[in-house]
Design a protein around this motif. Structure first.
Motif, PDB file in Angstrom:
ATOM      1  N   PHE A 116       3.296 -25.953  11.504  1.00  0.00           N
ATOM      2  CA  PHE A 116       3.487 -27.295  12.046  1.00  0.00           C
ATOM      3  C   PHE A 116       2.955 -27.421  13.470  1.00  0.00           C
ATOM      4  O   PHE A 116       2.594 -28.510  13.901  1.00  0.00           O
ATOM      5  CB  PHE A 116       4.960 -27.697  11.965  1.00  0.00           C
TER       6      PHE A 116
ATOM      7  N   ILE B  94      -0.578 -28.330  12.920  1.00  0.00           N
ATOM      8  CA  ILE B  94      -0.695 -29.732  12.499  1.00  0.00           C
ATOM      9  C   ILE B  94      -0.412 -30.653  13.683  1.00  0.00           C
ATOM     10  O   ILE B  94      -1.079 -31.666  13.860  1.00  0.00           O
ATOM     11  CB  ILE B  94       0.246 -30.023  11.311  1.00  0.00           C
TER      12      ILE B  94
ATOM     13  N   LEU C 233      -7.556 -26.289  10.912  1.00  0.00           N
ATOM     14  CA  LEU C 233      -6.161 -26.670  10.700  1.00  0.00           C
ATOM     15  C   LEU C 233      -5.265 -25.540  11.176  1.00  0.00           C
ATOM     16  O   LEU C 233      -4.085 -25.510  10.873  1.00  0.00           O
ATOM     17  CB  LEU C 233      -5.903 -26.952   9.221  1.00  0.00           C
TER      18      LEU C 233
ATOM     19  N   PHE D 291      -6.150 -23.135   7.531  1.00  0.00           N
ATOM     20  CA  PHE D 291      -4.789 -23.522   7.155  1.00  0.00           C
ATOM     21  C   PHE D 291      -3.984 -22.284   6.748  1.00  0.00           C
ATOM     22  O   PHE D 291      -2.831 -22.118   7.147  1.00  0.00           O
ATOM     23  CB  PHE D 291      -4.839 -24.529   6.003  1.00  0.00           C
TER      24      PHE D 291
ATOM     25  N   LEU E 285      -3.484 -30.971  15.692  1.00  0.00           N
ATOM     26  CA  LEU E 285      -4.458 -31.814  15.010  1.00  0.00           C
ATOM     27  C   LEU E 285      -4.054 -33.284  15.129  1.00  0.00           C
ATOM     28  O   LEU E 285      -4.902 -34.159  15.351  1.00  0.00           O
ATOM     29  CB  LEU E 285      -4.570 -31.407  13.541  1.00  0.00           C
TER      30      LEU E 285
END
Lengths: 293, 335
Positions: B240, B243, B58, B117, B246
């Protein structure tokens, strides 16, 4: 020495916030083996709801309780509607769904309430408390009290009520629980609801310190991750303790290690997570799960 | 599955269209396509790791940022030609990714997701901290490279072709890697790492290497983006971005090569359209797409196209009964 005590107390105050959010993460992890990446954003959203109620003239504690009820219902709805369809999907799919929730909550909050920072009131007096010649902020002490009260309630609930027992059973052994008539699906949904409540408490307690904005919980969540990892994702008590430890360490490191200061706060959390995962992946109080392959 | 010949025709057609674009589009549109190719390279890197090897990341935005900053610092501080910064960024990211992959070996599933993350969250802070090199939150302003040898191309057109060339080379290499012996080992580790080890696959080595190669792809994409945008700043590499990558990977199709391109188009153009509704709308739409895709199209756009192709083939085969034996019966795992 005074500075040290002050820093420890204010570390415990923020640690309580991390503990509440870490407990929320661990509850969901225990019940469903999922880490809910949207936990912090759900908390942020609940805090905005509280802000709207306050703005509409609702007295603080009324808005507080109202938000908790709405957060509980919201958590249940999220589990029922969004998570349930992917319940048995691979972990990656569930992680991606919670990430989807994260960006939805974040952007919808920005959409409704804009990205402008909003001051959020504290229910506690602004006059600092004095003990000996050390001053404590009343909000810090209030934060600690509220967090401890919530933790006490939840402990009593899980320990002494039939519903709490059923929820623990459903998380521990879903198949046998189903055989004795526990509605496992609903227990999981209740777990999500309770987790959302902890998040909401955390959000409303931290918002006066950080000021309310859609990215309110990003930093809190990474520390909650660190706390849960440190205490162990399989141990609720450990996660709470981990949250407090992380809060204190964060504050002390920020105060005494000059090259870190406040600029590398996230990096400290990242380092903590990685070190714990490398040295003791189960955390301080976690148990390692043995899987048959 | 498409036969080799059909696939070659499709690829050549797409390339022909891609080469014609610079002479028909405005510079702004062209820049958007350059950005699509850059995203596609980064997403292919992520696909290798998450889709093919089953390791979560992530935080791939971190490698994108490292690539971009290596390139930017080399250009800004040492006046290195941008062409050299791209392979250097790739190699350094390979090393960084490999090193990050070593501890990641011990982290399974969710824990790896957590660690990456947090990495994504920490990156902008780390970049701001090393102000002397990175220019702090001001970032570094670079100059756009212009076409060499007096070619009649403006800087946007030239960058477009450079990016396209890098994309073609990296996709060709990636396809060969993933479709060969190494690729089979990578997929075997994802599907059952114990069985893979029993067959003699060095799981630890392959996992770290996949991490390294994946980081290298994403780093090269980052380096290209530094030149294309001619500016790097810490806050453009926030969580972001990770993300977003992803999302592109999931929407395009996690374990597919062509999916990286579909995903890149999605993350480049959908926010543009959504922006008209509200500033926050792109992310709300991203989130909804992410969840809906997980429900109805877990193999992404590439997976859906493959399925349609197989259905079309099947119905054609069904009309000619004697060739039924040769009809494909199951969905392949890679495109």
């Amino acid at each position: 020495m005074e500075v040290f005590i002050q820093q420890v107390v204010s570390g415990l105050a923020t640690g309580g916030i991390y503990a509440a959010l870490a407990l929320a993460l661990v509850m969901i992890y225990q019940a469903t083996d999922v880490v809910n990446f949207a936990q912090g954003e759900m908390a942020m959203f609940a805090t905005y709801i509280c802000w709207s109620m306050l703005n509409a003239g609702v007295p603080y504690w009324g808005a507080f309780l109202g938000t908790l009820v709405l957060a509980f219902l919201g958590g249940i709805v999220v589990e029922r509607v969004v998570i349930r369809p992917v319940e048995n999907a691979p972990i990656l799919s569930i992680v991606i769904v919670t990430l989807g929730l994260l960006v939805i909550f974040n952007s919808v909050a920005g959409w409704i309430w804009t990205y402008v920072q909003k001051p959020f009131p504290s229910p506690f007096p602004s006059k600092p408390l004095k003990a000996g010649n050390v001053f404590f902020s009343a909000h810090d002490i209030g934060e600690i009290v509220v967090t401890l009260l919530v933790l006490l309630c939840i402990w009593l609930f899980f320990k002494f009520t039939p519903l709490g027992l059923a929820m623990r059973a459903a998380a521990h052994n879903p198949v046998s629980s189903r055989l004795v008539g526990i509605r496992v699906g609903w227990m999981l949904a209740l777990g999500w609801g309770l987790a959302a409540v902890f998040g909401a408490v955390a959000g409303m307690m931290i918002a006066p310190v950080l000021t309310l904005e859609p990215n309110l919980m990003g930093g809190v969540q990474i520390y909650a991750f660190a706390g849960a990892t440190l205490g162990g994702f399989t141990s609720p008590g450990g996660a709470v303790l981990g949250g407090f430890i992380v809060g204190v360490v964060e504050n002390l490191v920020g105060t005494y290690v000059s090259f870190i200061g406040t600029e590398l706060k996230f990096t400290v959390a990242l380092a903590m997570i990685i070190v714990v995962l490398l040295v003791k992946p189960t955390g301080l109080f976690g148990i390692s799960v043995v899987k048959r392959v | 599955m498409m036969s080799r010949g059909t696939r070659l025709v499709v690829v050549l057609l797409a390339l022909a269209v891609a080469c014609a674009l610079p002479f028909t589009l405005s510079n702004f549109r062209l820049f958007q396509f350059t950005q699509v190719y850059i995203y596609a390279i980064a997403i292919l890197g992520l696909n290798m790791l998450t889709g093919y090897n089953g390791q979560f990341s992530l935080g791939h935005g971190a490698f994108y940022a490292i690539g971009a900053y290596i390139s930017a610092i080399m250009m800004d501080r040492w006046n290195v030609h941008y062409g050299w910064t791209i392979p250097v960024a790739g190699v350094l990211c390979l090393v960084v990714g490999f090193l990050f992959g070593l501890p990641a070996l011990r982290l399974e599933g969710l824990y790896l997701a957590l660690a990456t993350f947090s990495l994504a969250l920490a990156v902008p802070q780390i970049l701001k901290y090393f102000e002397h090199w990175t220019g702090g939150s001001q970032g570094l302003v670079l100059s756009k490279p212009s076409a060499p040898f007096g070619l009649p191309l403006n800087p946007d057109q030239w960058l477009y072709f450079v990016t396209l060339a890098v994309l073609v080379v990296l996709f060709w290499l990636g396809a060969n890697l993933l479709r060969g012996r190494v690729g089979r080992a990578i997929v075997a580790i994802r599907d059952n790492h114990i069985a893979a080890e029993a067959m003699g696959v060095n799981s630890a080595l392959y996992k770290s290497l996949t991490f390294g190669v994946s980081a290298a792809y994403t780093g090269v994409a980052g380096a290209l983006s530094a030149s294309a945008i001619a500016y790097v700043a810490p806050d453009s590499f926030n969580v972001f971005l990770s993300i977003t990558l992803l999302i592109g990977s999931v929407i395009g199709g996690l374990a597919s090569i062509s999916g990286a391109i579909f995903g890149a188009f999605f993350i480049q153009f959908v926010p543009n359209w959504a922006q008209d509704i509200s500033k926050a709308a792109p992310w709300a739409i991203f989130g909804v797409f992410l969840i809906v895709f997980m429900y109805v199209m877990p193999f992404g756009i590439a997976g859906a196209i493959r399925l349609l192709w197989i259905r079309a083939r099947r119905s054609r085969v069904a009309q000619v009964p004697e060739s039924r034996e040769t009809a494909p019966t199951q969905a392949p795992t890679s495109s």
